[in-house]
Design a protein around this motif. Structure first.
Motif, short mmCIF file in Angstrom:
data_model
loop_
_atom_site.label_atom_id
_atom_site.label_comp_id
_atom_site.label_asym_id
_atom_site.label_seq_id
_atom_site.Cartn_x
_atom_site.Cartn_y
_atom_site.Cartn_z
N HIS A 115 5.58 -1.00 -7.15
CA HIS A 115 4.42 -0.89 -8.04
C HIS A 115 3.34 -0.02 -7.41
O HIS A 115 2.76 0.84 -8.07
N ALA A 116 3.08 -0.22 -6.13
CA ALA A 116 2.08 0.59 -5.42
C ALA A 116 2.49 2.06 -5.42
O ALA A 116 1.66 2.94 -5.67
N GLY A 172 -3.14 -2.64 -12.88
CA GLY A 172 -3.58 -3.60 -11.87
C GLY A 172 -3.63 -3.13 -10.44
O GLY A 172 -4.15 -3.83 -9.58
N ALA A 173 -3.09 -1.96 -10.13
CA ALA A 173 -3.23 -1.43 -8.77
C ALA A 173 -4.65 -0.90 -8.62
O ALA A 173 -5.37 -0.73 -9.61
N TRP A 174 -5.07 -0.66 -7.38
CA TRP A 174 -6.40 -0.10 -7.16
C TRP A 174 -6.37 0.86 -5.97
O TRP A 174 -5.47 0.83 -5.15
N ALA A 229 2.19 3.59 -8.98
CA ALA A 229 0.77 3.80 -9.31
C ALA A 229 0.22 5.00 -8.53
O ALA A 229 -0.55 5.80 -9.07
N CYS A 238 0.83 -1.20 0.00
CA CYS A 238 0.00 0.00 0.00
C CYS A 238 0.86 1.25 0.00
O CYS A 238 1.84 1.34 0.75
N TYR A 266 -3.32 0.18 -3.57
CA TYR A 266 -2.88 -1.17 -3.27
C TYR A 266 -2.35 -1.87 -4.51
O TYR A 266 -2.83 -1.63 -5.63
N SER A 267 -1.38 -2.75 -4.29
CA SER A 267 -0.84 -3.59 -5.36
C SER A 267 -0.47 -4.94 -4.78
O SER A 267 0.00 -5.04 -3.65
N GLU A 268 -0.65 -5.95 -5.58
CA GLU A 268 -0.17 -7.29 -5.23
C GLU A 268 1.20 -7.55 -5.83
O GLU A 268 1.81 -8.57 -5.55
N LEU A 269 1.70 -6.61 -6.66
CA LEU A 269 2.95 -6.81 -7.39
C LEU A 269 4.17 -6.30 -6.67
O LEU A 269 5.29 -6.57 -7.09
#
Length: 100
Positions: free
Chosen positions: A74-75, A46-48, A78, A5, A67-70
């Motif tokens: 990345h978070a 893909g982040a949100w 983004a 995050c 948020y990112s799962e990567l």
């Protein structure tokens, strides 16, 4: 899967619904999961974003949690891209709440 995050802080007073709509408009995206406990705006790549508002009538700021799962980078990337879009398309005062 772990979530990473990066938070952007908005110093302007706005409701959660309005904030989601403004973020979606600025990001050329849509609000998903509207009407649930965790509505979000999915960003390119893909982040949100989820919006956290102050509780119990507290004054701003509100938090835009990206948020990112990567991964953490990345978070953050983004979040910075979103910050740029918000600065270009809104009158909001937005600051990152993470180390660059």
């Amino acid at each position: 899967m772990p979530l990473f995050c990066a938070t952007l802080v908005v110093r302007d007073a706005v409701t959660k619904l309005d904030a989601l709509a403004i973020v979606a408009l600025a990001a050329d995206a849509v609000v998903t999961d509207a009407g649930t406990m965790r509505p979000r705006v999915v960003l390119p790549g893909g982040a949100w974003v989820e919006v956290e508002i102050p509780k119990f009538g507290e004054p701003p700021p509100l938090a835009l949690d990206v948020y990112s799962e990567l991964g953490d980078d990345h978070a953050k990337i983004a979040a910075l891209a979103l910050l740029t879009r918000l600065e270009e398309r809104t009158a909001w005062t937005v600051k990152p709440d993470f180390v660059l």
